[in-house]
Design an enzyme around this catalytic site. Structure first.
Site, PDB file in Angstrom:
ATOM      1  N   GLU A   1      -6.399   5.335 -16.529  1.00  0.00           N
ATOM      2  CA  GLU A   1      -7.713   5.291 -17.178  1.00  0.00           C
ATOM      3  C   GLU A   1      -8.333   6.657 -17.419  1.00  0.00           C
ATOM      4  OE1 GLU A   1      -7.939   1.468 -14.564  1.00  0.00           O
ATOM      5  OE2 GLU A   1      -6.959   3.415 -14.501  1.00  0.00           O
TER       6      GLU A   1
ATOM      7  N   HIS B   1      -4.390  -6.568  -1.919  1.00  0.00           N
ATOM      8  CA  HIS B   1      -5.159  -5.325  -1.827  1.00  0.00           C
ATOM      9  C   HIS B   1      -5.329  -4.943  -0.363  1.00  0.00           C
ATOM     10  CE1 HIS B   1      -7.276  -5.897  -5.981  1.00  0.00           C
ATOM     11  NE2 HIS B   1      -5.970  -5.783  -6.076  1.00  0.00           N
TER      12      HIS B   1
ATOM     13  N   TYR C   1      -8.108   2.204  -3.283  1.00  0.00           N
ATOM     14  CA  TYR C   1      -8.931   1.643  -4.355  1.00  0.00           C
ATOM     15  C   TYR C   1     -10.214   1.042  -3.791  1.00  0.00           C
ATOM     16  CZ  TYR C   1     -10.074  -0.716  -8.709  1.00  0.00           C
ATOM     17  OH  TYR C   1     -10.702  -1.125  -9.854  1.00  0.00           O
TER      18      TYR C   1
ATOM     19  N   ASP D   1      -7.157  -4.697 -10.466  1.00  0.00           N
ATOM     20  CA  ASP D   1      -8.141  -5.776 -10.426  1.00  0.00           C
ATOM     21  C   ASP D   1      -8.265  -6.384 -11.817  1.00  0.00           C
ATOM     22  OD1 ASP D   1      -9.519  -3.860 -11.856  1.00  0.00           O
ATOM     23  OD2 ASP D   1     -11.060  -3.515 -10.333  1.00  0.00           O
TER      24      ASP D   1
ATOM     25  N   ARG E   1     -12.554  -0.976  -5.203  1.00  0.00           N
ATOM     26  CA  ARG E   1     -13.054  -2.308  -5.593  1.00  0.00           C
ATOM     27  C   ARG E   1     -12.140  -3.352  -4.957  1.00  0.00           C
ATOM     28  NH1 ARG E   1     -13.819   0.909 -10.142  1.00  0.00           N
ATOM     29  NH2 ARG E   1     -16.000   1.113 -10.745  1.00  0.00           N
TER      30      ARG E   1
ATOM     31  N   GLU F   1     -10.545  -6.100 -14.166  1.00  0.00           N
ATOM     32  CA  GLU F   1     -10.896  -5.153 -15.223  1.00  0.00           C
ATOM     33  C   GLU F   1      -9.695  -4.295 -15.596  1.00  0.00           C
ATOM     34  OE1 GLU F   1     -13.772  -4.906 -17.023  1.00  0.00           O
ATOM     35  OE2 GLU F   1     -14.320  -6.745 -15.965  1.00  0.00           O
TER      36      GLU F   1
ATOM     37  N   ASP G   1      -6.230   0.115 -12.874  1.00  0.00           N
ATOM     38  CA  ASP G   1      -6.666  -0.305 -11.545  1.00  0.00           C
ATOM     39  C   ASP G   1      -6.174  -1.718 -11.219  1.00  0.00           C
ATOM     40  OD1 ASP G   1      -7.968   2.085 -11.126  1.00  0.00           O
ATOM     41  OD2 ASP G   1      -9.917   1.342 -11.790  1.00  0.00           O
TER      42      ASP G   1
END
Length: 837
Positions: free
Chosen positions: A10, A348, A303, A85, A305, A87, A83
């Site tokens: 990203e 995670h 990470y 997740d 989140r 998103e 990432d």
């Protein structure tokens, strides 16, 4: 030869971190975040076609897509490393679609370390389409609610020119309701008096004194409602003899809490560091993506989140080695694990350092102050979570004084365990003197004290996040944005780090609760979140979940749009006897007479809910006009203001010494504006520091300052634009002050502005106030428009001089004999002479 490979992440920071250990093995590229989304100026969702979304390339990402296409033209394999997740999965899928990739693999890692990245490259996968559908369902659902409810708010709530400022959201509106309901509880709260009696006792000598609180009389719990009840009891206790009746000792094991998940990190940072949720996530993102350490960019935390408290075995092994080295084998614990949250991604990990050996003290020279403080919080929580429980020796002493019973408690830490890292509190070591049953005690002092019950406290960011999480509203990764939206819409303000609803927020919540009770229901919103989780797990189809919500929602929306105002039951207009109708405005919910405008009676229905802070007088004078300064409280807190307003508009923040704070010079950062590409600079407004675009006022982009690196003082252009995007909106070039007309909404002077329809009067306090008046109001007040510029040419129709005028389409040539002569022609700027031949 093996084909060329590329990895897309990203951000450029991730690229630098990966380059530190992947070298030139891969072409490393950055997508700069999301590349596609629903269109900004239309709904972009077709409910009749199974909620088919229309995606467009974000304008700011068009160049990025072109660069990526060019860079990937000679690449054989692409790894999408967004990432881990929803998103991130959605960004990867949108890249796949936008770039028409047929050679792409999906890789995921929870930390940006060589071992984690290479392991992911060795085991590439495909995009999880169920996770993409879950993200798409959430995005479409939020767009449907926002696009359908927001226009209704504009229609039903009179905001006097602020229509586009109102919005409703599936999750944000429920969070707003929590804040508003708490404020109503506080307004309705009536304090109740009660008393306590504390005895200062000693077994002998002042060094051994301790406190005991009165609890019982004749073995029954004692109520002390008022001073009349307390006074005779105190007189009896003054004469009583005191002795130790019973001693109870027990050992208590206090277990460490698990490593942080997103919500617990946000709460801990709010309580310990006074960080906003948004700032916490921005600083955590910096630590995750990488910080330069010894010449290399290194990812420092996993990470951020996540809702899993799992710790990987290698990380646990590192922590155990560190604990043994620093404290000894006895301090190693089994590792704390929290309860599994609904929908938690157990693949995670919890938030932890990528290496426990990188201590906060070792990294302090290379971290900013905010980065250091947050990293220290994360590192200490992780290490403590792997340590042994603390063991405390707790003592409870019952004391007799005639018919009365008192209680004293104490505790001593006999094995610190994890407290060796997190530290002890005053209550952990609250020692009592050595006492024996039957031992007489001497009374040194008796203190009766009056108390009043307190209203429920307002939500802080930490307690609001806890409430949202406990009720299953939203997801930890969305909390920061929910809170920021409420602030940005001016639905709430912060006072002493607590949320206070603004009148606009209160009326929006009232209207939605009155008309859409199910959407504003906490349990209903939590149920939607569970449905989204079932989409991700593949249990339900995303279209059926949306249809189940949308069809009854659309029917209710149509019903509310057509419904007349509700009648206030049990009351009539005291002036004319008409019915009172419930109405809503930006100032609050009120009842108005049905015979308006013939009868203008109104009644405030939100009266006494919001506190109105008094104006505080000071001994200071305004540095600009010499008038006295006062302290006012606005939506962004307390500030100094001149008493000569609106003639003098001087305001200033209050510094730590209670004096007017001088605004710092704008500072340049290395960040770029996502809307226009200009440099972002650090400015200072009433809420403190924020980032604003250097191209202000052409570009009005702002966001919270979260410790971004400052490169130096902003260039003169940015300085002259000062340009506090929040507090000092730019005056238009056409604006003309001193016209003697003032805004009906806020009292500020009106200025002459120009639109495509011609001249009008606008409030000088725009965009905070959007009051307008016709230009004729200035003429009636005696305003003389600037004289048109005469030119050396006569009108071909009547012979009078021609002049240059300005209209809605710009300058034009017209006859000075207007309105009798209406001759006009286009105006063109005079060309410069080429010079002598």
């Amino acid at each position: 030869m093996p084909g060329k490979k590329a990895i897309i992440v990203e951000s450029p920071t991730k690229v630098r971190t990966l380059a530190g250990f992947l070298g030139k093995e891969y072409e490393l590229l950055a997508s700069m975040g999301h590349v596609r989304d629903l269109p900004a100026k239309e709904m972009g969702v077709d409910p009749e076609a199974d909620f088919e979304p229309t995606y467009t390339i974000l304008p700011r990402q068009r160049k990025t897509i072109s660069k990526l296409r060019k860079a990937l033209s000679k690449v054989d394999e692409v790894y999408l490393a967004m990432d881990p997740d929803r998103e991130g999965e959605a960004i990867a899928w949108h890249l796949l679609e936008a770039l028409n990739l047929d050679n792409a693999h999906r890789i995921q890692f929870n930390e940006i370390t060589e071992q984690a990245v290479r392991e992911a490259l060795d085991h590439p996968g495909e995009i999880d389409i169920d996770r993409v559908k879950a993200q798409q369902a959430r995005r479409v659902l939020d767009r449907l609610v926002g696009y359908k409810l927001s226009p209704l708010l504009w229609q039903k709530i009179s905001t006097r020119g602020r229509r586009t400022g109102l919005s409703a959201g599936r999750v944000q509106s429920v969070a707003l309701r929590l804040i508003c309901d708490r404020e109503k509880e506080r307004a309705a709260f009536e304090p109740v008096e009660y008393w306590s009696v504390t005895a200062l006792l000693t077994p002998g000598g002042e060094d051994d004194q301790f406190k005991a609180e009165l609890k019982t009389r004749d073995g029954e719990e004692l109520q002390l409602p008022d001073e009349e009840t307390v006074t005779p009891i105190v007189e009896e206790l003054q004469r009583a003899e005191y002795r130790v009746a019973a001693i109870e000792r027990k050992k208590q094991r206090r277990n460490p809490r698990p490593s942080f998940i997103t919500s617990t990190m946000q709460r801990a940072a709010a309580n310990a560091l006074h960080f906003s949720a948004r700032k916490t996530m921005m600083v955590a993102q910096q630590l995750y993506e990488g910080v330069e350490v010894d010449g290399d960019t290194v990812g420092l935390i996993t990470y951020m989140r996540t809702d899993s408290t799992r710790i990987a075995a290698p990380a646990r092994k590192q922590a155990v080695a560190l604990i043994k080295q620093r404290f000894g084998d006895d301090y190693v614990g089994p590792g704390a694990r929290g309860k599994k949250a609904k929908g938690a991604q157990e693949a995670h990990e919890a938030i932890r350092p990528t290496s426990a050996q990188r201590t906060p003290e070792d990294l302090r020279p290379v971290l900013s102050n905010d980065q250091y403080r947050l990293y220290k919080l994360i590192w200490e929580q992780f290490v403590a979570s792997q340590m042994a429980p603390a063991v405390l020796d707790q003592t409870g002493v019952d004391i007799e004084a005639g018919p009365y019973g008192l209680r004293a408690t104490g505790s001593v830490v006999i094995f610190p365990g994890f407290l060796a890292v997190l530290g002890r509190t005053d209550d952990d070591d609250k020692r009592l003197p050595e006492l024996e049953e039957g031992q007489p005690l001497e009374l040194l002092e008796l203190t009766p004290e009056q108390h009043f019950t307190k209203p429920p406290p307002r939500y802080t960011e930490a307690t609001l996040i806890r409430e949202l999480e406990a009720n299953g509203i939203g997801r930890p990764s969305t909390y920061a944005e929910i809170i920021e939206t409420l602030r940005r819409r001016e639905y709430v303000r912060m006072d002493a780090r607590q949320f206070v609803p603004m009148p606009l927020g209160l009326v929006v919540s009232d209207y939605l609760v009155d008309n859409f009770p199910e959407i504003m229901d906490v349990d209903f919103t939590a149920h939607i979140e569970e449905d989204l989780d079932t989409i991700e797990s593949g249990e339900r189809d995303w279209v059926s979940v949306l249809r189940e919500f949308y069809d009854p929602f659309e029917a209710l929306l149509e019903e509310v749009e057509k419904a007349p105002p509700k009648v206030l039951e049990g009351e009539v207009c005291p002036e004319c006897g008409g019915k009172l109708l419930v109405r809503y405005s930006a100032s609050g919910k009120f009842a108005g007479c049905e015979n308006y405008p013939d009868c203008k009676y109104t009644k405030d229905l939100d009266e006494d809910i919001l506190e109105r802070p008094p104006v505080e007088e000071t001994d200071l004078v305004c540095p600009e006009c010499g008038s006295p300064l006062v302290i006012r409280t606005g939506r962004r807190g307390r500030f100094f203001a001149c008493t000569a307003f609106p003639k003098c508009k001087y305001t200033a923040n209050i510094d730590e010494n209670g004096q007017p704070q001088e605004r710092a010079e704008p500072q340049l950062t290395g960040e770029l504006c996502p809307e226009c590409g200009g440099a972002l600079i650090v400015r200072e407004g009433r809420r403190g520091k924020f980032l604003g675009c250097s191209n202000y006022p052409k570009c009005r982009y702002t966001r919270d300052y979260a410790g971004e690196e400052i490169l130096g003082e902003a260039p003169p252009k940015a300085d002259s634009d000062a340009a506090d995007a929040e507090d000092q909106p730019a005056k238009p070039a056409e604006a003309d002050g001193g016209i003697g007309v003032f805004c009906d909404e806020c009292g500020a002077p009106m200025v002459v502005r120009r639109s495509r329809r011609g001249r009008f009067l606008g409030c000088s306090n725009y965009p905070k106030c959007k009051g307008t008046k016709p230009f004729s109001a200035a003429i009636e007040a005696g305003y003389q428009p600037p004289e048109p510029e005469a030119i050396d040419e006569a009108c071909p129709e009547c012979g009078k001089p021609l002049v240059i005028r300005e209209g809605r389409r710009g300058k034009f040539i017209a006859c000075s004999g207007f309105p009798k002569c209406r001759y006009t022609r286009d105006y063109s700027e005079p060309k410069e002479e080429d010079g002598a031949d």
